[in-house]
Motif scaffolding. Structure first.
Motif, short mmCIF file in Angstrom:
data_model
loop_
_atom_site.label_atom_id
_atom_site.label_comp_id
_atom_site.label_asym_id
_atom_site.label_seq_id
_atom_site.Cartn_x
_atom_site.Cartn_y
_atom_site.Cartn_z
N ALA A 40 67.66 -0.38 49.61
CA ALA A 40 69.03 -0.82 49.38
C ALA A 40 69.67 0.07 48.32
CB ALA A 40 69.03 -2.27 48.91
N HIS A 43 68.33 0.77 44.64
CA HIS A 43 66.96 0.24 44.57
C HIS A 43 65.97 1.26 45.12
CE1 HIS A 43 69.31 -3.43 44.23
NE2 HIS A 43 68.23 -4.03 43.72
N SER A 62 59.38 -11.58 50.25
CA SER A 62 60.77 -11.91 50.53
C SER A 62 61.07 -12.07 52.02
CB SER A 62 61.69 -10.85 49.93
OG SER A 62 61.39 -9.58 50.49
N LYS A 86 69.48 -12.46 55.69
CA LYS A 86 70.24 -12.78 54.49
C LYS A 86 70.99 -11.53 54.01
CE LYS A 86 66.52 -15.91 53.01
NZ LYS A 86 65.56 -16.22 51.91
N PRO A 87 72.06 -11.71 53.29
CA PRO A 87 72.77 -10.53 52.76
C PRO A 87 71.87 -9.60 51.96
CG PRO A 87 74.14 -12.47 52.54
CD PRO A 87 72.80 -12.96 53.01
N GLU A 88 70.88 -10.15 51.28
CA GLU A 88 69.98 -9.32 50.49
C GLU A 88 69.03 -8.50 51.34
OE1 GLU A 88 70.55 -12.61 50.14
OE2 GLU A 88 68.70 -13.69 49.55
N ASP A 89 69.03 -8.72 52.64
CA ASP A 89 68.24 -7.87 53.55
C ASP A 89 68.98 -6.58 53.89
OD1 ASP A 89 67.24 -10.87 55.24
OD2 ASP A 89 66.04 -9.68 53.84
N THR A 90 70.22 -6.47 53.47
CA THR A 90 71.00 -5.27 53.74
C THR A 90 70.34 -4.05 53.12
OG1 THR A 90 73.09 -6.47 53.91
CG2 THR A 90 73.21 -4.13 53.34
N SER A 117 77.88 -12.04 54.65
CA SER A 117 77.77 -13.45 54.24
C SER A 117 78.89 -14.29 54.84
CB SER A 117 77.84 -13.53 52.71
OG SER A 117 79.04 -12.94 52.25
#
Length: 117
Positions: A40, A43, A62, A86-90, A117
């Motif tokens: 990401a 990251h 996760s 989930k958005p955090e999987d982007t 989202s």
């Protein structure tokens, strides 16, 4: 020459599903470990899921219970089924094939997954 090509990325709403594929060419890969990583923005690249040549699997905490890795040795292809996104999987998702004896890694160029989202 070994080539790995990912496909299946795209834009999906939170709660949706995508299936990534990574097709390899250049040799037979049945003895290789295969895996999916993601990176990401801002990251480091991280392991998402991996599968050994004998079928043992490993998942990042996760994604446990939401993602499933599988492989088709006849097609030299590894898959990543992603559910309940989930958005955090982007992230950009990369596949990696590892020749375990000599520790040689082959990487694909990545496919972008965007979860809204």
């Amino acid at each position: 020459q070994v080539q790995l090509v990912e496909s299946g990325g795209g834009l999906v709403q939170a709660g949706g599903s995508l299936r990534l594929s990574c097709a390899a060419s250049g040799r037979t890969f049945s003895s290789y470990a295969m895996g999916w990583y993601r990176q990401a923005p801002g990251h480091e690249r991280e392991l998402v899921a991996a599968m050994t040549s004998t079928g043992s699997t490993e998942y990042a905490d996760s994604v446990k219970g939401r993602f499933t890795i599988s492989r088709d040795n006849a097609k030299n292809t590894v898959y990543l089924q992603m559910n309940s996104l989930k958005p955090e999987d982007t992230a950009v998702y990369y596949c990696k094939f590892r020749q375990s004896v000599y520790g040689i890694d082959y990487w694909g160029k990545g496919t972008l997954v965007t979860v809204s989202s």
